[in-house]
Motif scaffolding. Sequence first.
Motif, PDB file in Angstrom:
ATOM      1  N   GLU A  17      11.604  -1.173  -6.979  1.00  0.00           N
ATOM      2  CA  GLU A  17      10.762  -1.969  -7.876  1.00  0.00           C
ATOM      3  C   GLU A  17       9.309  -1.636  -7.569  1.00  0.00           C
ATOM      4  OE1 GLU A  17       9.756  -6.658  -8.315  1.00  0.00           O
ATOM      5  OE2 GLU A  17      11.718  -6.135  -7.535  1.00  0.00           O
ATOM      6  N   VAL A  18       8.509  -1.458  -8.634  1.00  0.00           N
ATOM      7  CA  VAL A  18       7.089  -1.143  -8.411  1.00  0.00           C
ATOM      8  C   VAL A  18       6.258  -2.374  -8.769  1.00  0.00           C
ATOM      9  CG1 VAL A  18       5.193   0.343  -9.148  1.00  0.00           C
ATOM     10  CG2 VAL A  18       7.483   1.301  -8.882  1.00  0.00           C
ATOM     11  N   MET A  19       5.277  -2.685  -7.933  1.00  0.00           N
ATOM     12  CA  MET A  19       4.532  -3.924  -8.160  1.00  0.00           C
ATOM     13  C   MET A  19       3.030  -3.730  -7.913  1.00  0.00           C
ATOM     14  SD  MET A  19       5.608  -7.538  -6.498  1.00  0.00           S
ATOM     15  CE  MET A  19       4.910  -7.445  -4.873  1.00  0.00           C
ATOM     16  N   LEU A  20       2.224  -4.189  -8.848  1.00  0.00           N
ATOM     17  CA  LEU A  20       0.769  -4.178  -8.652  1.00  0.00           C
ATOM     18  C   LEU A  20       0.400  -5.509  -7.988  1.00  0.00           C
ATOM     19  CD1 LEU A  20      -2.046  -2.827  -9.240  1.00  0.00           C
ATOM     20  CD2 LEU A  20      -2.053  -4.130 -11.368  1.00  0.00           C
ATOM     21  N   ALA A  21      -0.086  -5.473  -6.774  1.00  0.00           N
ATOM     22  CA  ALA A  21      -0.406  -6.730  -6.071  1.00  0.00           C
ATOM     23  C   ALA A  21      -1.389  -6.463  -4.948  1.00  0.00           C
ATOM     24  CB  ALA A  21       0.860  -7.355  -5.496  1.00  0.00           C
ATOM     25  N   ASP A  22      -2.217  -7.479  -4.703  1.00  0.00           N
ATOM     26  CA  ASP A  22      -3.123  -7.401  -3.558  1.00  0.00           C
ATOM     27  C   ASP A  22      -2.358  -7.918  -2.333  1.00  0.00           C
ATOM     28  OD1 ASP A  22      -5.175  -7.327  -1.789  1.00  0.00           O
ATOM     29  OD2 ASP A  22      -6.243  -9.043  -2.638  1.00  0.00           O
TER      30      ASP A  22
ATOM     31  N   GLU B 286      -4.025   0.828  -9.600  1.00  0.00           N
ATOM     32  CA  GLU B 286      -3.178   1.467 -10.628  1.00  0.00           C
ATOM     33  C   GLU B 286      -2.916   2.940 -10.327  1.00  0.00           C
ATOM     34  OE1 GLU B 286      -1.547   0.348 -13.106  1.00  0.00           O
ATOM     35  OE2 GLU B 286      -2.434  -1.558 -13.728  1.00  0.00           O
ATOM     36  N   GLY B 287      -3.961   3.642  -9.817  1.00  0.00           N
ATOM     37  CA  GLY B 287      -3.835   5.094  -9.587  1.00  0.00           C
ATOM     38  C   GLY B 287      -2.654   5.428  -8.674  1.00  0.00           C
TER      39      GLY B 287
ATOM     40  N   GLY C 268       0.841  -1.199   0.000  1.00  0.00           N
ATOM     41  CA  GLY C 268       0.000   0.000   0.000  1.00  0.00           C
ATOM     42  C   GLY C 268       0.874   1.246   0.000  1.00  0.00           C
ATOM     43  N   CYS C 269       1.822   1.265  -0.953  1.00  0.00           N
ATOM     44  CA  CYS C 269       2.834   2.344  -0.972  1.00  0.00           C
ATOM     45  C   CYS C 269       2.243   3.699  -1.356  1.00  0.00           C
ATOM     46  CB  CYS C 269       3.946   1.991  -1.952  1.00  0.00           C
ATOM     47  SG  CYS C 269       3.363   1.890  -3.676  1.00  0.00           S
TER      48      CYS C 269
ATOM     49  N   ALA D 292       3.285   6.692  -7.658  1.00  0.00           N
ATOM     50  CA  ALA D 292       4.572   6.170  -7.170  1.00  0.00           C
ATOM     51  C   ALA D 292       5.606   6.233  -8.286  1.00  0.00           C
ATOM     52  CB  ALA D 292       4.391   4.736  -6.679  1.00  0.00           C
ATOM     53  N   LYS D 293       5.205   5.782  -9.483  1.00  0.00           N
ATOM     54  CA  LYS D 293       6.145   5.749 -10.617  1.00  0.00           C
ATOM     55  C   LYS D 293       6.617   7.151 -10.962  1.00  0.00           C
ATOM     56  CE  LYS D 293       4.351   1.586 -12.756  1.00  0.00           C
ATOM     57  NZ  LYS D 293       3.344   1.098 -13.666  1.00  0.00           N
ATOM     58  N   GLU D 294       5.677   8.103 -10.931  1.00  0.00           N
ATOM     59  CA  GLU D 294       6.057   9.492 -11.262  1.00  0.00           C
ATOM     60  C   GLU D 294       7.072  10.025 -10.250  1.00  0.00           C
ATOM     61  OE1 GLU D 294       2.351  11.597 -11.501  1.00  0.00           O
ATOM     62  OE2 GLU D 294       1.711  10.325 -13.183  1.00  0.00           O
ATOM     63  N   ASN D 295       6.823   9.764  -8.960  1.00  0.00           N
ATOM     64  CA  ASN D 295       7.756  10.237  -7.925  1.00  0.00           C
ATOM     65  C   ASN D 295       9.129   9.575  -8.064  1.00  0.00           C
ATOM     66  OD1 ASN D 295       6.088  12.072  -6.655  1.00  0.00           O
ATOM     67  ND2 ASN D 295       5.192  10.545  -5.295  1.00  0.00           N
ATOM     68  N   ILE D 296       9.095   8.284  -8.334  1.00  0.00           N
ATOM     69  CA  ILE D 296      10.368   7.546  -8.446  1.00  0.00           C
ATOM     70  C   ILE D 296      11.178   8.091  -9.633  1.00  0.00           C
ATOM     71  CG2 ILE D 296      11.361   5.268  -8.935  1.00  0.00           C
ATOM     72  CD1 ILE D 296       8.858   4.117  -7.373  1.00  0.00           C
ATOM     73  N   LYS D 297      10.457   8.393 -10.723  1.00  0.00           N
ATOM     74  CA  LYS D 297      11.121   8.936 -11.919  1.00  0.00           C
ATOM     75  C   LYS D 297      11.693  10.326 -11.613  1.00  0.00           C
ATOM     76  CE  LYS D 297      10.487   9.365 -16.794  1.00  0.00           C
ATOM     77  NZ  LYS D 297       9.623   9.908 -17.787  1.00  0.00           N
ATOM     78  N   LYS D 298      10.873  11.134 -10.926  1.00  0.00           N
ATOM     79  CA  LYS D 298      11.291  12.496 -10.600  1.00  0.00           C
ATOM     80  C   LYS D 298      12.624  12.512  -9.839  1.00  0.00           C
ATOM     81  CE  LYS D 298       9.377  16.214  -7.811  1.00  0.00           C
ATOM     82  NZ  LYS D 298       8.263  16.472  -6.921  1.00  0.00           N
ATOM     83  N   TYR D 299      12.801  11.520  -8.959  1.00  0.00           N
ATOM     84  CA  TYR D 299      14.037  11.487  -8.163  1.00  0.00           C
ATOM     85  C   TYR D 299      15.082  10.530  -8.757  1.00  0.00           C
ATOM     86  CZ  TYR D 299      11.761  14.299  -4.620  1.00  0.00           C
ATOM     87  OH  TYR D 299      11.148  15.326  -3.954  1.00  0.00           O
ATOM     88  N   ASN D 300      14.810  10.082  -9.991  1.00  0.00           N
ATOM     89  CA  ASN D 300      15.795   9.232 -10.678  1.00  0.00           C
ATOM     90  C   ASN D 300      16.150   7.961  -9.910  1.00  0.00           C
ATOM     91  OD1 ASN D 300      16.720   9.730 -13.211  1.00  0.00           O
ATOM     92  ND2 ASN D 300      17.815  11.579 -12.538  1.00  0.00           N
ATOM     93  N   LEU D 301      15.141   7.335  -9.314  1.00  0.00           N
ATOM     94  CA  LEU D 301      15.443   6.165  -8.481  1.00  0.00           C
ATOM     95  C   LEU D 301      14.844   4.871  -9.055  1.00  0.00           C
ATOM     96  CD1 LEU D 301      14.972   7.849  -4.983  1.00  0.00           C
ATOM     97  CD2 LEU D 301      17.126   7.073  -5.980  1.00  0.00           C
ATOM     98  N   GLU D 302      14.643   4.898 -10.388  1.00  0.00           N
ATOM     99  CA  GLU D 302      14.011   3.722 -11.015  1.00  0.00           C
ATOM    100  C   GLU D 302      14.821   2.445 -10.824  1.00  0.00           C
ATOM    101  OE1 GLU D 302      14.275   6.735 -12.957  1.00  0.00           O
ATOM    102  OE2 GLU D 302      12.712   6.630 -14.500  1.00  0.00           O
TER     103      GLU D 302
END
Length: 212
Positions: free
Chosen positions: A70-75, A50-51, A24-25, A56-66
């Motif tokens: 690791e980003v994961m869609l999971a219940d 997804e939202g 629940g990041c 999360a992906k945008e923030n990670i990209k902004k700080y160049n930490l891709e």
Amino acid sequence: MKISKRLQAIASYVEENSKVIDVGCDHALLDLYLVENKKNVKVIASDNKEGPLQKAKENIKKYNLEDKIEVMLADGLEKLDTKTDTIVIAGMGYLTIKEILTKGDLSHITNMIVSTNDDFDDTKAFIEKIGFSIQKEEIVEDHNKFYIIIKATKGRKKSIDIKKRNKDYQKYLEYTIIKKREILSKLPRSKIKTRFQIYKQLKKLEKELKSL
Ligand SMILES: C[S@@+](CC[C@H](N)C(=O)[O-])C[C@H]1O[C@@H](n2cnc3c(N)ncnc32)[C@H](O)[C@@H]1O
């Protein structure tokens, strides 16, 4: 990077060299902070929607930490890998936390950091029931809300008791009593069972407050 007092407190309980899943990041702010400030910490930022993951992906990209997160869609913990040793679950209610932990395979988990702003006693009792012991607890006041942060490790050691240690416990109790009274006053009279449960919780909290 500046993160809230609550997230900072959570981060302070994450050990160096650990492999973390943040369940629940949402915005993944905690995860950005962890990889920037903790030595050799690897993080999987996970969410079931997804939202939030997009944020999360945008923030990670902004700080160049891709390459570091690791980003994961999971219940919950459904895709948990065996290298992960630390679970963070924050910003959810007791029942959701319980469901996530009940469904997960925790055999390789050594540490968990759990934060909720409701049903503290139930959360704590459940964590102990599934074989972890509470090593650190803290009440954090952030923007006029109180949060409990629990760090638990695997195994049955002696758990500590926040009530004896934390000077904010009284403030937390007062806050929770006000919230429960508000909920009770808004609940329709027809919801007899729920009203009774909340009433019982309220009386328990009031008794505890008096005994301090
Ligand atoms: C209030 S946010 C908390 C965000 C962050 N952990 C924090 O403490 O600031 C709760 C997040 O948990 C996610 N969530 C709720 N149930 C979940 C589940 N079963 N599995 C994974 N994520 C879940 C929601 O999509 C949301 O992004």
